[in-house]
Scaffold this motif. Structure first.
Motif, PDB file in Angstrom:
ATOM      1  N   GLU A   1       7.441   8.511  -9.022  1.00 42.47           N
ATOM      2  CA  GLU A   1       6.526   8.925  -7.932  1.00 42.47           C
ATOM      3  C   GLU A   1       7.542   8.488  -6.398  1.00 42.47           C
ATOM      4  O   GLU A   1       7.334   9.101  -5.481  1.00 42.47           O
ATOM      5  CB  GLU A   1       5.353   8.499  -7.741  1.00 42.47           C
ATOM      6  CG  GLU A   1       4.441   9.134  -8.741  1.00 42.47           C
ATOM      7  CD  GLU A   1       2.937   8.666  -8.552  1.00 42.47           C
ATOM      8  OE1 GLU A   1       2.025   8.844  -9.484  1.00 42.47           O
ATOM      9  OE2 GLU A   1       2.404   8.158  -7.521  1.00 42.47           O
ATOM     10  N   LEU A   2       8.223   7.215  -6.369  1.00 38.70           N
ATOM     11  CA  LEU A   2       8.972   6.781  -5.534  1.00 38.70           C
ATOM     12  C   LEU A   2       9.855   7.799  -5.010  1.00 38.70           C
ATOM     13  O   LEU A   2       9.845   8.224  -3.732  1.00 38.70           O
ATOM     14  CB  LEU A   2       9.344   5.361  -5.765  1.00 38.70           C
ATOM     15  CG  LEU A   2      10.451   4.860  -5.042  1.00 38.70           C
ATOM     16  CD1 LEU A   2       9.816   4.265  -3.591  1.00 38.70           C
ATOM     17  CD2 LEU A   2      11.443   3.878  -5.662  1.00 38.70           C
TER      18      LEU A   2
ATOM     19  N   GLY B   1      14.785   6.434 -14.741  1.00 37.47           N
ATOM     20  CA  GLY B   1      15.266   7.628 -14.399  1.00 37.47           C
ATOM     21  C   GLY B   1      16.664   7.729 -13.604  1.00 37.47           C
ATOM     22  O   GLY B   1      16.877   8.731 -13.059  1.00 37.47           O
ATOM     23  N   LEU B   2      17.345   6.460 -13.367  1.00 36.93           N
ATOM     24  CA  LEU B   2      18.678   6.502 -12.854  1.00 36.93           C
ATOM     25  C   LEU B   2      19.721   5.894 -13.698  1.00 36.93           C
ATOM     26  O   LEU B   2      19.932   4.728 -13.602  1.00 36.93           O
ATOM     27  CB  LEU B   2      18.527   5.551 -11.448  1.00 36.93           C
ATOM     28  CG  LEU B   2      18.045   6.262 -10.323  1.00 36.93           C
ATOM     29  CD1 LEU B   2      18.322   5.462  -8.889  1.00 36.93           C
ATOM     30  CD2 LEU B   2      18.331   7.664  -9.683  1.00 36.93           C
ATOM     31  N   PRO B   3      20.228   6.739 -14.661  1.00 34.21           N
ATOM     32  CA  PRO B   3      20.936   6.181 -15.676  1.00 34.21           C
ATOM     33  C   PRO B   3      22.232   5.644 -15.200  1.00 34.21           C
ATOM     34  O   PRO B   3      22.587   6.178 -14.166  1.00 34.21           O
ATOM     35  CB  PRO B   3      21.445   7.369 -16.644  1.00 34.21           C
ATOM     36  CG  PRO B   3      20.462   8.645 -15.860  1.00 34.21           C
ATOM     37  CD  PRO B   3      19.725   8.160 -14.733  1.00 34.21           C
ATOM     38  N   GLY B   4      22.557   4.282 -15.886  1.00 36.97           N
ATOM     39  CA  GLY B   4      23.799   3.811 -15.340  1.00 36.97           C
ATOM     40  C   GLY B   4      23.532   2.965 -14.077  1.00 36.97           C
ATOM     41  O   GLY B   4      24.641   2.304 -13.480  1.00 36.97           O
ATOM     42  N   PHE B   5      22.579   3.051 -13.417  1.00 34.93           N
ATOM     43  CA  PHE B   5      22.338   2.266 -11.956  1.00 34.93           C
ATOM     44  C   PHE B   5      22.413   0.750 -12.112  1.00 34.93           C
ATOM     45  O   PHE B   5      21.295   0.300 -12.583  1.00 34.93           O
ATOM     46  CB  PHE B   5      21.130   2.840 -11.131  1.00 34.93           C
ATOM     47  CG  PHE B   5      21.007   2.452  -9.823  1.00 34.93           C
ATOM     48  CD1 PHE B   5      21.261   3.198  -8.786  1.00 34.93           C
ATOM     49  CD2 PHE B   5      21.005   0.902  -9.305  1.00 34.93           C
ATOM     50  CE1 PHE B   5      21.484   2.923  -7.434  1.00 34.93           C
ATOM     51  CE2 PHE B   5      20.840   0.678  -8.013  1.00 34.93           C
ATOM     52  CZ  PHE B   5      20.989   1.336  -7.203  1.00 34.93           C
TER      53      PHE B   5
ATOM     54  N   VAL C   1       9.825   9.553  -1.769  1.00 39.56           N
ATOM     55  CA  VAL C   1      11.324   9.548  -0.647  1.00 39.56           C
ATOM     56  C   VAL C   1      11.638  10.945  -0.077  1.00 39.56           C
ATOM     57  O   VAL C   1      12.149  11.359   0.758  1.00 39.56           O
ATOM     58  CB  VAL C   1      12.144   8.625  -1.426  1.00 39.56           C
ATOM     59  CG1 VAL C   1      13.361   8.565  -0.818  1.00 39.56           C
ATOM     60  CG2 VAL C   1      11.701   7.114  -1.073  1.00 39.56           C
ATOM     61  N   LYS C   2      11.936  11.663  -1.442  1.00 38.75           N
ATOM     62  CA  LYS C   2      12.472  12.927  -1.241  1.00 38.75           C
ATOM     63  C   LYS C   2      11.805  14.024  -0.396  1.00 38.75           C
ATOM     64  O   LYS C   2      12.372  14.625   0.344  1.00 38.75           O
ATOM     65  CB  LYS C   2      12.593  13.858  -2.508  1.00 38.75           C
ATOM     66  CG  LYS C   2      14.248  13.339  -3.319  1.00 38.75           C
ATOM     67  CD  LYS C   2      14.410  13.933  -4.612  1.00 38.75           C
ATOM     68  CE  LYS C   2      15.500  13.803  -5.179  1.00 38.75           C
ATOM     69  NZ  LYS C   2      16.725  14.817  -4.526  1.00 38.75           N
ATOM     70  N   ALA C   3      10.365  13.617  -0.498  1.00 42.36           N
ATOM     71  CA  ALA C   3       9.580  14.528   0.551  1.00 42.36           C
ATOM     72  C   ALA C   3       9.676  14.165   1.886  1.00 42.36           C
ATOM     73  O   ALA C   3       9.387  15.024   2.678  1.00 42.36           O
ATOM     74  CB  ALA C   3       8.155  14.626  -0.239  1.00 42.36           C
ATOM     75  N   ASN C   4       9.777  12.685   1.909  1.00 38.44           N
ATOM     76  CA  ASN C   4       9.494  12.337   3.625  1.00 38.44           C
ATOM     77  C   ASN C   4      10.764  11.937   3.982  1.00 38.44           C
ATOM     78  O   ASN C   4      10.657  11.419   5.237  1.00 38.44           O
ATOM     79  CB  ASN C   4       8.555  11.135   3.163  1.00 38.44           C
ATOM     80  CG  ASN C   4       7.156  11.428   3.092  1.00 38.44           C
ATOM     81  OD1 ASN C   4       6.221  12.058   3.895  1.00 38.44           O
ATOM     82  ND2 ASN C   4       6.821  11.320   1.612  1.00 38.44           N
ATOM     83  N   LYS C   5      11.928  11.798   3.299  1.00 38.17           N
ATOM     84  CA  LYS C   5      13.142  11.679   3.774  1.00 38.17           C
ATOM     85  C   LYS C   5      13.157  10.704   4.827  1.00 38.17           C
ATOM     86  O   LYS C   5      12.877   9.305   4.518  1.00 38.17           O
ATOM     87  CB  LYS C   5      13.757  12.759   4.489  1.00 38.17           C
ATOM     88  CG  LYS C   5      13.821  14.054   3.288  1.00 38.17           C
ATOM     89  CD  LYS C   5      14.769  15.093   4.021  1.00 38.17           C
ATOM     90  CE  LYS C   5      14.739  15.884   2.690  1.00 38.17           C
ATOM     91  NZ  LYS C   5      13.898  16.817   2.387  1.00 38.17           N
ATOM     92  N   SER C   6      13.645  10.944   5.924  1.00 41.33           N
ATOM     93  CA  SER C   6      14.071   9.735   7.064  1.00 41.33           C
ATOM     94  C   SER C   6      12.620   8.844   7.642  1.00 41.33           C
ATOM     95  O   SER C   6      12.814   8.314   8.280  1.00 41.33           O
ATOM     96  CB  SER C   6      14.823  10.306   8.169  1.00 41.33           C
ATOM     97  OG  SER C   6      14.286  11.415   8.725  1.00 41.33           O
TER      98      SER C   6
ATOM     99  N   ASP D   1       0.866  -1.120   0.086  1.00 35.56           N
ATOM    100  CA  ASP D   1       0.067   0.000   0.188  1.00 35.56           C
ATOM    101  C   ASP D   1       0.791   1.259  -0.080  1.00 35.56           C
ATOM    102  O   ASP D   1       0.231   2.401   0.297  1.00 35.56           O
ATOM    103  CB  ASP D   1      -0.898  -0.041   1.215  1.00 35.56           C
ATOM    104  CG  ASP D   1      -0.257  -0.077   2.668  1.00 35.56           C
ATOM    105  OD1 ASP D   1       0.969  -0.329   2.606  1.00 35.56           O
ATOM    106  OD2 ASP D   1      -0.931  -0.104   3.492  1.00 35.56           O
ATOM    107  N   PHE D   2       2.208   1.106  -0.525  1.00 35.75           N
ATOM    108  CA  PHE D   2       2.944   2.375  -0.539  1.00 35.75           C
ATOM    109  C   PHE D   2       2.366   3.411  -1.562  1.00 35.75           C
ATOM    110  O   PHE D   2       1.968   2.715  -2.532  1.00 35.75           O
ATOM    111  CB  PHE D   2       4.278   1.880  -1.028  1.00 35.75           C
ATOM    112  CG  PHE D   2       5.518   2.822  -0.514  1.00 35.75           C
ATOM    113  CD1 PHE D   2       5.740   3.298   0.623  1.00 35.75           C
ATOM    114  CD2 PHE D   2       6.048   3.778  -1.774  1.00 35.75           C
ATOM    115  CE1 PHE D   2       6.720   4.190   0.916  1.00 35.75           C
ATOM    116  CE2 PHE D   2       6.840   4.438  -1.433  1.00 35.75           C
ATOM    117  CZ  PHE D   2       7.475   4.834  -0.312  1.00 35.75           C
ATOM    118  N   PRO D   3       2.368   4.562  -1.201  1.00 34.17           N
ATOM    119  CA  PRO D   3       1.665   5.392  -2.072  1.00 34.17           C
ATOM    120  C   PRO D   3       2.357   5.845  -3.505  1.00 34.17           C
ATOM    121  O   PRO D   3       1.569   6.075  -4.457  1.00 34.17           O
ATOM    122  CB  PRO D   3       1.731   6.927  -1.254  1.00 34.17           C
ATOM    123  CG  PRO D   3       2.327   6.574   0.100  1.00 34.17           C
ATOM    124  CD  PRO D   3       2.891   5.174   0.104  1.00 34.17           C
ATOM    125  N   ALA D   4       3.416   5.631  -3.638  1.00 38.08           N
ATOM    126  CA  ALA D   4       4.012   5.720  -5.263  1.00 38.08           C
ATOM    127  C   ALA D   4       3.668   4.642  -6.222  1.00 38.08           C
ATOM    128  O   ALA D   4       3.693   3.527  -5.802  1.00 38.08           O
ATOM    129  CB  ALA D   4       5.677   5.873  -4.839  1.00 38.08           C
TER     130      ALA D   4
END
Ligand code: ASP
Length: 325
Positions: free
Chosen positions: A140-141, A241-245, A145-150, A132-135
Motif C-alpha cells: 500500500e505504501l 516486494g523489492l527483491p534484493g533491496f 507513493v506512486k499515486a501521490n508522487k511529489s 497516521d500515514f494511510p498505507a
C-alpha cells in the motif's frame, strides 16, 4: 632584578610543562569525537555508547561533538583539517563511501585524509512513515507513493547520508520521485515525522526501534537480507516486494591522516574494549544491531572495506544520476 627573576621562573615553568606534555602518555586531555550529524540521531547514539566506554578504558573524557549538515560532509571536512594528534576522532557511517560519488567536489579525500581505526557496527534500516500515514503495509505504501508522487515528503539527512541513499534506491526501484526534506541528521527528522510535518523516512534501527515499538510511527520493511530479531514482525524489503533491496549502514572510527601509529593503536584497543562492553552490546541488541567482530574493528579491515564500498556504490550512484555540488 625582580622582573628578570620572575621571567626566568616563567620560562622554566613553560619548559617544564612542555616536557611534561611530551612525556605524558596519550591521552593527556579530553578527546573530541566528531559525529557529522545532529544530536539525538542514530549515528550520535552509536557514538555516545562507544565514547562512554572509551572514556572508561582510556581514563580520559571522550566528548561527542555534533557537526551536522550536507549529508555528513561538513563534519568530515572538519576532521580532515584537524590536528593529527589523537584528540580529534571521527565516527561516521556508509556516507564516507558514498559522498565521493555523490558530490562533484569535496574539500577532502575520503581515503587519503583519514587514518582508519576500525569498523564498529552494521545497522539495518527501516522504511517508516508518520503514525497516521494511510498505507498499512509496504504494498500500500508503494501504491500510495506512486499515486501521490511529489506530494509525499521524504525526510533525510542530506545528500551523502544513509537516509538519502536508501531513499534514492527506493525512488529508483519504484521509479517515482518524492519531495525530499533535508535535515542535519535524522534525530531532528524523526521529531518532524512524529509531529506529522513529513510523511516518510528510511532510517537506521538505532533511531527507529523505540518509535516503532511504541507505535508512534508505521514501519513497512527492513533493509536486511533476513528479518531483524528485535523487530520480528517487520518483513524484509525483499519479502515485501523489492527483491534484493539491501542496505546496511556500517559505521567506522577514524582519526585525521598523520595521527601517530601508537595513538591509533591505543584508540583501536579502546574500540575493541567498547565492542565487548556488555552495556554497548546490550544497547546495540535492543536497537537492532551488534558490534562487528574483533577482526573487523581494525585499521586494515576498515581501510579495505571503505575502498570496496566506494567501488561498490560509485556505479550505482552514477546510474541513479544523483549529484550534489
Ligand atoms: N541516519 C542519518 C543518515 O541518514 C544520520 C544521523 O542522523 O545519524 O545518515
Amino acid at each position: 632584578m625582580k622582573n628578570k627573576f620572575l621571567k626566568s621562573v616563567a620560562g622554566l615553568a613553560l619548559i617544564a610543562s612542555a616536557f611534561a606534555q611530551a612525556a605524558d602518555p596519550y591521552p593527556a586531555k579530553t578527546i573530541t569525537m566528531i559525529v557529522p550529524f545532529a544530536a539525538g540521531g542514530p549515528t550520535d547514539t552509536v557514538a555516545r555508547l562507544v565514547a562512554q566506554s572509551m572514556t572508561t578504558s582510556l581514563k580520559q573524557t571522550v566528548i561527542v561533538e555534533n557537526v551536522g549538515g550536507a549529508g555528513g560532509t561538513i563534519g568530515a571536512a572538519r576532521v580532515a583539517k584537524a590536528a593529527p594528534d589523537g584528540y580529534t576522532l571521527f565516527l561516521h557511517h556508509i556516507g564516507q563511501s558514498t559522498a565521493p560519488s555523490l558530490y562533484r567536489k569535496l574539500s577532502y579525500n575520503a581515503i587519503d585524509d583519514f587514518e582508519p581505526i576500525g569498523l564498529i557496527t552494521d545497522v539495518p534500516m527501516t522504511f517508516i512513515a508518520r503514525g497516521d500515514f494511510p498505507a498499512k503495509d509496504f504494498k500500500e505504501l508503494v501504491a500510495y507513493v506512486k499515486a501521490n508522487k511529489s506530494k509525499v515528503t521524504y525526510a533525510n539527512a542530506g545528500v551523502g547520508s544513509a537516509s538519502h541513499l536508501c531513499g534514492m534506491l527506493f525512488m529508483s526501484a519504484i521509479e517515482t520521485e518524492l519531495t525530499t526534506v533535508p535535515y542535519k541528521g535524522t534525530g531532528p527528522a524523526m521529531n518532524d515525522l512524529l509531529g506529522g510535518q513529513v510523511d516518510f523516512m528510511c532510517d537506521q534501527t538505532t533511531n527507529t526501534t523505540s518509535q516503532i515499538k511504541g507505535g508512534k510511527v508505521k514501519a513497512y520493511a527492513v533493509t536486511t537480507k533476513t528479518r531483524v530479531p528485535s523487530l520480528p514482525n517487520i518483513p524484509t524489503a525483499s519479502e515485501a516486494g523489492l527483491p534484493g533491496f539491501e542496505v546496511a549502514v556500517w559505521h567506522g572510527l577514524y582519526a585525521p591522516k598523520g595521527t601517530p601509529k601508537p595513538v591509533v593503536d591505543k584508540v583501536q584497543a579502546a574500540l575493541q574494549v567498547a565492542l565487548k562492553d556488555p552495556v554497548v552490546k546490550q544497547r546495540f541488541a535492543d536497537l537492532g544491531t551488534e558490534p562487528v567482530s574483533a577482526e573487523r574493528a581494525t585499521p586494515e579491515a576498515l581501510r579495505t572495506f571503505l575502498k570496496s564500498e566506494i567501488a561498490k556504490w560509485s556505479p550505482i550512484i552514477k546510474k541513479a544520476g544523483v549529484y550534489a555540488d
